[in-house]
Design a protein around this motif. Structure first.
Motif, PDB file in Angstrom:
ATOM      1  N   LYS A  76       0.811  -1.217   0.000  1.00  0.00           N
ATOM      2  CA  LYS A  76       0.000   0.000   0.000  1.00  0.00           C
ATOM      3  C   LYS A  76       0.843   1.266   0.000  1.00  0.00           C
ATOM      4  N   LYS A  77       2.035   1.203   0.623  1.00  0.00           N
ATOM      5  CA  LYS A  77       2.844   2.410   0.798  1.00  0.00           C
ATOM      6  C   LYS A  77       4.190   2.385   0.084  1.00  0.00           C
ATOM      7  N   ALA A  78       4.591   1.253  -0.463  1.00  0.00           N
ATOM      8  CA  ALA A  78       5.920   1.127  -1.057  1.00  0.00           C
ATOM      9  C   ALA A  78       6.108   2.041  -2.259  1.00  0.00           C
ATOM     10  N   LEU A  79       7.331   2.573  -2.390  1.00  0.00           N
ATOM     11  CA  LEU A  79       7.705   3.418  -3.516  1.00  0.00           C
ATOM     12  C   LEU A  79       9.082   2.989  -4.020  1.00  0.00           C
ATOM     13  N   ALA A  80       9.395   3.380  -5.253  1.00  0.00           N
ATOM     14  CA  ALA A  80      10.693   3.057  -5.839  1.00  0.00           C
ATOM     15  C   ALA A  80      11.814   3.581  -4.959  1.00  0.00           C
TER      16      ALA A  80
ATOM     17  N   PHE B  78      13.127  -0.238   0.651  1.00  0.00           N
ATOM     18  CA  PHE B  78      13.472  -1.633   0.863  1.00  0.00           C
ATOM     19  C   PHE B  78      12.648  -2.224   2.009  1.00  0.00           C
ATOM     20  N   ILE B  79      12.747  -3.532   2.133  1.00  0.00           N
ATOM     21  CA  ILE B  79      12.103  -4.240   3.243  1.00  0.00           C
ATOM     22  C   ILE B  79      13.178  -5.025   3.987  1.00  0.00           C
ATOM     23  N   ILE B  80      12.852  -5.462   5.189  1.00  0.00           N
ATOM     24  CA  ILE B  80      13.716  -6.396   5.914  1.00  0.00           C
ATOM     25  C   ILE B  80      12.881  -7.628   6.229  1.00  0.00           C
ATOM     26  N   LEU B  81      13.434  -8.801   5.936  1.00  0.00           N
ATOM     27  CA  LEU B  81      12.684 -10.036   6.171  1.00  0.00           C
ATOM     28  C   LEU B  81      13.467 -11.010   7.036  1.00  0.00           C
ATOM     29  N   ARG B  82      12.731 -11.937   7.636  1.00  0.00           N
ATOM     30  CA  ARG B  82      13.294 -13.125   8.283  1.00  0.00           C
ATOM     31  C   ARG B  82      12.596 -14.340   7.693  1.00  0.00           C
ATOM     32  N   VAL B  83      13.355 -15.311   7.290  1.00  0.00           N
ATOM     33  CA  VAL B  83      12.773 -16.503   6.685  1.00  0.00           C
ATOM     34  C   VAL B  83      11.994 -17.313   7.715  1.00  0.00           C
ATOM     35  N   ASP B  84      12.559 -17.451   8.913  1.00  0.00           N
ATOM     36  CA  ASP B  84      11.895 -18.198   9.982  1.00  0.00           C
ATOM     37  C   ASP B  84      12.226 -17.565  11.322  1.00  0.00           C
ATOM     38  N   GLU B  85      11.712 -18.146  12.391  1.00  0.00           N
ATOM     39  CA  GLU B  85      11.868 -17.555  13.721  1.00  0.00           C
ATOM     40  C   GLU B  85      13.331 -17.463  14.156  1.00  0.00           C
ATOM     41  N   GLU B  86      14.160 -18.348  13.681  1.00  0.00           N
ATOM     42  CA  GLU B  86      15.566 -18.346  14.073  1.00  0.00           C
ATOM     43  C   GLU B  86      16.452 -17.659  13.039  1.00  0.00           C
ATOM     44  N   GLY B  87      15.844 -17.104  11.997  1.00  0.00           N
ATOM     45  CA  GLY B  87      16.610 -16.527  10.915  1.00  0.00           C
ATOM     46  C   GLY B  87      17.155 -15.138  11.212  1.00  0.00           C
ATOM     47  N   GLU B  88      18.173 -14.749  10.442  1.00  0.00           N
ATOM     48  CA  GLU B  88      18.712 -13.400  10.550  1.00  0.00           C
ATOM     49  C   GLU B  88      17.863 -12.444   9.725  1.00  0.00           C
ATOM     50  N   ARG B  89      17.982 -11.169  10.019  1.00  0.00           N
ATOM     51  CA  ARG B  89      17.289 -10.138   9.252  1.00  0.00           C
ATOM     52  C   ARG B  89      18.143  -9.766   8.050  1.00  0.00           C
ATOM     53  N   ILE B  90      17.537  -9.703   6.872  1.00  0.00           N
ATOM     54  CA  ILE B  90      18.266  -9.232   5.693  1.00  0.00           C
ATOM     55  C   ILE B  90      17.423  -8.188   4.962  1.00  0.00           C
TER      56      ILE B  90
ATOM     57  N   VAL C 285      12.685  -3.188  -2.641  1.00  0.00           N
ATOM     58  CA  VAL C 285      11.383  -3.416  -3.272  1.00  0.00           C
ATOM     59  C   VAL C 285      11.580  -3.352  -4.789  1.00  0.00           C
ATOM     60  N   ALA C 286      11.427  -4.486  -5.451  1.00  0.00           N
ATOM     61  CA  ALA C 286      11.642  -4.564  -6.891  1.00  0.00           C
ATOM     62  C   ALA C 286      10.361  -4.312  -7.679  1.00  0.00           C
ATOM     63  N   GLY C 287       9.258  -4.140  -6.977  1.00  0.00           N
ATOM     64  CA  GLY C 287       7.976  -3.880  -7.610  1.00  0.00           C
ATOM     65  C   GLY C 287       6.866  -4.131  -6.616  1.00  0.00           C
ATOM     66  N   TYR C 288       5.660  -3.703  -6.956  1.00  0.00           N
ATOM     67  CA  TYR C 288       4.525  -3.908  -6.057  1.00  0.00           C
ATOM     68  C   TYR C 288       3.233  -3.821  -6.856  1.00  0.00           C
ATOM     69  N   ASP C 289       2.208  -4.468  -6.331  1.00  0.00           N
ATOM     70  CA  ASP C 289       0.870  -4.413  -6.923  1.00  0.00           C
ATOM     71  C   ASP C 289      -0.082  -4.051  -5.792  1.00  0.00           C
ATOM     72  N   ARG C 290      -0.515  -2.808  -5.771  1.00  0.00           N
ATOM     73  CA  ARG C 290      -1.339  -2.344  -4.655  1.00  0.00           C
ATOM     74  C   ARG C 290      -2.697  -3.055  -4.640  1.00  0.00           C
TER      75      ARG C 290
ATOM     76  N   CYS D 224      20.318  -4.611 -11.017  1.00  0.00           N
ATOM     77  CA  CYS D 224      19.270  -4.284 -11.986  1.00  0.00           C
ATOM     78  C   CYS D 224      17.883  -4.436 -11.370  1.00  0.00           C
ATOM     79  N   ALA D 225      17.767  -5.320 -10.387  1.00  0.00           N
ATOM     80  CA  ALA D 225      16.483  -5.494  -9.703  1.00  0.00           C
ATOM     81  C   ALA D 225      16.088  -4.239  -8.949  1.00  0.00           C
ATOM     82  N   ILE D 226      17.076  -3.475  -8.487  1.00  0.00           N
ATOM     83  CA  ILE D 226      16.822  -2.222  -7.790  1.00  0.00           C
ATOM     84  C   ILE D 226      16.623  -1.091  -8.794  1.00  0.00           C
ATOM     85  N   ALA D 227      17.351  -1.164  -9.903  1.00  0.00           N
ATOM     86  CA  ALA D 227      17.274  -0.111 -10.918  1.00  0.00           C
ATOM     87  C   ALA D 227      15.950  -0.119 -11.665  1.00  0.00           C
ATOM     88  N   LEU D 228      15.357  -1.299 -11.864  1.00  0.00           N
ATOM     89  CA  LEU D 228      14.134  -1.395 -12.658  1.00  0.00           C
ATOM     90  C   LEU D 228      12.975  -0.567 -12.103  1.00  0.00           C
ATOM     91  N   PRO D 229      12.622  -0.650 -10.812  1.00  0.00           N
ATOM     92  CA  PRO D 229      11.507   0.178 -10.330  1.00  0.00           C
ATOM     93  C   PRO D 229      11.771   1.671 -10.444  1.00  0.00           C
TER      94      PRO D 229
END
Length: 279
Positions: free
Chosen positions: A26-30, A33-45, A49-54, A110-115
């Motif tokens: 809803k709020k992302a813009l070119a 970025f985001i930070i994610l964790r794959v699972d509960e014990e995972g690190e933050r990376i 944002v390479a694109g979005y569909d509101r 290029c994934a960052i450059a495209l948006p």
């Protein structure tokens, strides 16, 4: 939990995913970025944002499999879930008033450059793009860039596709033949350094997207600190985009080297774990 609704391999080391995250979409813009964790014990990376569909409430990420966490993430498939997906973080790209620009993307950058290129195109800007890769089998997002670029140049280090050489070769010609309001570079640090020097030679202002190691994404850990204009900045809250001429690239590259051996070791350990699971 955040559902993976689409997954596609762009090449042997780069993967695209669409994540169901309506509040982020809803709020992302070119440029953010985001930070994610794959699972509960995972690190933050952090991942740009390479694109979005509101309407669908999805956010697109594109990542290279270079460490333990990206290996874990790539191990997941459509219908499975990611533990955390926080954002949008960072400042969006400042694109107002740009009428003609060169977008320079290197490798997975290029994934960052495209948006950014897409946003400029949608604003009516004339977009010329240069994207560079080591070889043909690593080329990604060519069709997507063609859709938003009036001119597109592709280089490969080995000459297996497009023009043989580095991105500053076509960039130098472009800057010598036409006038531009801005050069926007996103990719490896050394590529951005020499892109900035090339743009400076022709008096064209440049913007670069800095993506150092981040942990919390709020400026508290200090892991993403940079020297910009002689002052300490944090990529996560002050950027990730900065005036290219102000960035101390030599310092940034020195800091980046500190993490490479650790990442390589962690990735090898994760691969060994996956191999044992298969057995």
């Amino acid at each position: 939990m955040y559902k993976i609704v689409y997954k596609k391999s762009l090449n042997n080391t780069v993967t695209l995913m669409d994540i169901e995250a309506p509040l982020v979409a809803k709020k992302a813009l070119a440029g953010q970025f985001i930070i994610l964790r794959v699972d509960e014990e995972g690190e933050r990376i952090p991942l740009t944002v390479a694109g979005y569909d509101r309407e669908k409430g999805t956010v697109r990420i594109i990542f290279q499999i270079v460490g333990a966490t990206t290996a874990k993430l790539n191990h997941l498939n459509e219908g499975e879930y990611i533990q955390d997906f926080v954002g949008p973080l960072g400042k969006p790209s400042e694109l107002e008033g740009i009428k003609k620009a060169v977008i320079v993307g290197g490798g997975v950058g290029c994934a960052i450059a495209l948006p950014v290129a897409t946003a400029l195109h949608e604003m009516g800007c004339e977009v010329h793009t240069v994207i560079g890769f080591r070889s043909r089998d690593l080329v990604i997002l060519e069709d997507e860039f063609r859709a938003v670029s009036k001119k597109l140049y592709i280089t490969t280090d080995d000459g297996s596709y497009g023009e043989k050489g580095v991105i500053t070769m076509p960039l130098e010609r472009m800057l010598s033949e036409e006038s531009y309001d801005k050069v926007i570079a996103i990719g490896p640090l050394v590529m951005m350094k020499f892109t900035v020097l090339c743009a400076k030679k022709y008096g064209v202002p440049s913007t670069v997207s800095m993506n150092p190691v981040m942990i919390d994404g709020t400026g508290m850990c200090g892991g993403c600190r940079l020297t910009v204009g002689g002052k300490m900045k944090f990529a996560c809250v002050d950027g990730p985009e900065f005036n290219g001429e102000d960035v101390d690239f030599d310092e940034a590259m020195s800091r980046a080297d500190m993490y490479r051996d650790f990442e390589r070791h962690a990735y090898e350990e994760t691969c060994n774990l996956f191999a044992k699971e298969v057995e």
